[in-house]
Design a protein around this motif. Structure first.
Motif, mmCIF file in Angstrom:
data_model
loop_
_atom_site.group_PDB
_atom_site.id
_atom_site.type_symbol
_atom_site.label_atom_id
_atom_site.label_comp_id
_atom_site.label_asym_id
_atom_site.label_seq_id
_atom_site.Cartn_x
_atom_site.Cartn_y
_atom_site.Cartn_z
ATOM 1 N N SER A 64 -23.630 -35.067 -116.135
ATOM 2 C CA SER A 64 -23.196 -35.829 -114.965
ATOM 3 C C SER A 64 -21.779 -35.376 -114.634
ATOM 4 O O SER A 64 -21.043 -34.908 -115.504
ATOM 5 C CB SER A 64 -23.235 -37.328 -115.249
ATOM 6 O OG SER A 64 -22.331 -37.660 -116.275
ATOM 7 N N THR A 76 -20.060 -34.857 -118.378
ATOM 8 C CA THR A 76 -20.564 -35.580 -119.538
ATOM 9 C C THR A 76 -22.000 -35.123 -119.742
ATOM 10 O O THR A 76 -22.860 -35.347 -118.880
ATOM 11 C CB THR A 76 -20.525 -37.109 -119.316
ATOM 12 O OG1 THR A 76 -19.184 -37.491 -118.990
ATOM 13 C CG2 THR A 76 -20.980 -37.846 -120.565
ATOM 14 N N TYR A 77 -22.250 -34.459 -120.865
ATOM 15 C CA TYR A 77 -23.581 -33.908 -121.110
ATOM 16 C C TYR A 77 -24.589 -35.029 -121.336
ATOM 17 O O TYR A 77 -24.376 -35.925 -122.148
ATOM 18 C CB TYR A 77 -23.556 -32.936 -122.280
ATOM 19 C CG TYR A 77 -22.890 -31.641 -121.885
ATOM 20 C CD1 TYR A 77 -23.537 -30.734 -121.057
ATOM 21 C CD2 TYR A 77 -21.591 -31.350 -122.291
ATOM 22 C CE1 TYR A 77 -22.928 -29.571 -120.650
ATOM 23 C CE2 TYR A 77 -20.967 -30.176 -121.892
ATOM 24 C CZ TYR A 77 -21.643 -29.298 -121.071
ATOM 25 O OH TYR A 77 -21.031 -28.147 -120.666
ATOM 26 N N THR A 78 -25.691 -34.956 -120.602
ATOM 27 C CA THR A 78 -26.721 -35.988 -120.649
ATOM 28 C C THR A 78 -28.023 -35.501 -121.257
ATOM 29 O O THR A 78 -28.823 -36.303 -121.728
ATOM 30 C CB THR A 78 -27.011 -36.520 -119.232
ATOM 31 O OG1 THR A 78 -27.415 -35.426 -118.398
ATOM 32 C CG2 THR A 78 -25.788 -37.203 -118.636
ATOM 33 N N LYS A 79 -28.228 -34.183 -121.250
ATOM 34 C CA LYS A 79 -29.484 -33.641 -121.778
ATOM 35 C C LYS A 79 -29.256 -32.206 -122.214
ATOM 36 O O LYS A 79 -28.584 -31.435 -121.528
ATOM 37 C CB LYS A 79 -30.582 -33.695 -120.710
ATOM 38 C CG LYS A 79 -31.945 -33.293 -121.212
ATOM 39 C CD LYS A 79 -32.996 -33.452 -120.132
ATOM 40 C CE LYS A 79 -34.349 -32.998 -120.650
ATOM 41 N NZ LYS A 79 -35.362 -33.018 -119.623
ATOM 42 N N SER A 83 -31.060 -30.194 -128.530
ATOM 43 C CA SER A 83 -30.093 -31.167 -129.036
ATOM 44 C C SER A 83 -30.200 -31.432 -130.534
ATOM 45 O O SER A 83 -29.248 -31.892 -131.143
ATOM 46 C CB SER A 83 -30.210 -32.480 -128.269
ATOM 47 O OG SER A 83 -31.506 -33.004 -128.413
ATOM 48 N N VAL A 89 -25.063 -34.156 -126.477
ATOM 49 C CA VAL A 89 -25.291 -35.241 -125.528
ATOM 50 C C VAL A 89 -24.221 -36.315 -125.725
ATOM 51 O O VAL A 89 -23.950 -36.744 -126.843
ATOM 52 C CB VAL A 89 -26.707 -35.825 -125.665
ATOM 53 C CG1 VAL A 89 -26.888 -37.056 -124.793
ATOM 54 C CG2 VAL A 89 -27.750 -34.770 -125.312
ATOM 55 N N GLY A 90 -23.588 -36.709 -124.623
ATOM 56 C CA GLY A 90 -22.512 -37.693 -124.660
ATOM 57 C C GLY A 90 -21.123 -37.069 -124.736
ATOM 58 O O GLY A 90 -20.127 -37.745 -124.499
ATOM 59 N N GLN A 91 -21.051 -35.785 -125.055
ATOM 60 C CA GLN A 91 -19.766 -35.094 -125.139
ATOM 61 C C GLN A 91 -19.221 -34.826 -123.735
ATOM 62 O O GLN A 91 -19.986 -34.627 -122.800
ATOM 63 C CB GLN A 91 -19.901 -33.775 -125.900
ATOM 64 C CG GLN A 91 -20.340 -33.944 -127.341
ATOM 65 C CD GLN A 91 -19.283 -34.623 -128.182
ATOM 66 O OE1 GLN A 91 -18.111 -34.296 -128.112
ATOM 67 N NE2 GLN A 91 -19.708 -35.592 -128.974
ATOM 68 N N LYS A 92 -17.893 -34.773 -123.624
ATOM 69 C CA LYS A 92 -17.242 -34.585 -122.323
ATOM 70 C C LYS A 92 -16.423 -33.299 -122.304
ATOM 71 O O LYS A 92 -15.882 -32.889 -123.324
ATOM 72 C CB LYS A 92 -16.311 -35.756 -122.020
ATOM 73 C CG LYS A 92 -17.029 -37.080 -121.863
ATOM 74 C CD LYS A 92 -16.054 -38.188 -121.541
ATOM 75 C CE LYS A 92 -16.720 -39.530 -121.464
ATOM 76 N NZ LYS A 92 -17.636 -39.704 -120.377
#
Length: 126
Positions: A64, A76-79, A83, A89-92
């Motif tokens: 996103s 912000t990684y969402t997929k 993984s 995922v969740g990292q910025k």
């Protein structure tokens, strides 16, 4: 009369060619990297999401986008299709557009333990 026509022609050309690109011109589009290490990567971006793909290694990252300013955004990684090996995922990643060129931007990104400066080239519509 000739001077008037010449002046009008000159003003039209100056107006057309003086429109500089700005950061907001690169918020959406398809991009590639100029760095040979990332030659297989393609980036597709709209106002709210960025999808990075490497077809050779069959990798896809989705993130996103939160635009802080026209020249700065946070991914912000969402997929991530791999993984289980890389808990991303969740990292910025904080990204700043530090230079705008005619068909590319130079970005400085910081996150995931690294700081990079990369040039992204806007692909032309076919």
């Amino acid at each position: 009369m000739k001077k008037t026509i010449f002046l009008i022609f000159l003003l039209l050309n100056v107006n057309i060619y003086s429109q500089e690109k700005k950061c907001s011109d690169y918020k959406i589009g398809k991009f590639t990297y100029t760095n040979p290490l990332y030659k297989n990567w393609k980036v597709l971006r709209n106002e709210t999401e960025q999808i990075e793909t490497d077809k050779v290694n069959k990798i896809e990252l989705r993130a996103s986008i939160d635009w802080v300013t026209d020249c700065e955004y946070i991914l912000t990684y969402t997929k991530f299709n791999n993984s289980e090996n890389h808990p991303i995922v969740g990292q910025k990643i904080n990204v700043k557009i530090i230079k705008v060129r005619d068909e590319s931007v130079i970005c400085e990104s910081e996150g995931l333990g690294a700081k990079l400066e990369l040039e992204m080239v806007l692909e032309k519509e076919k």
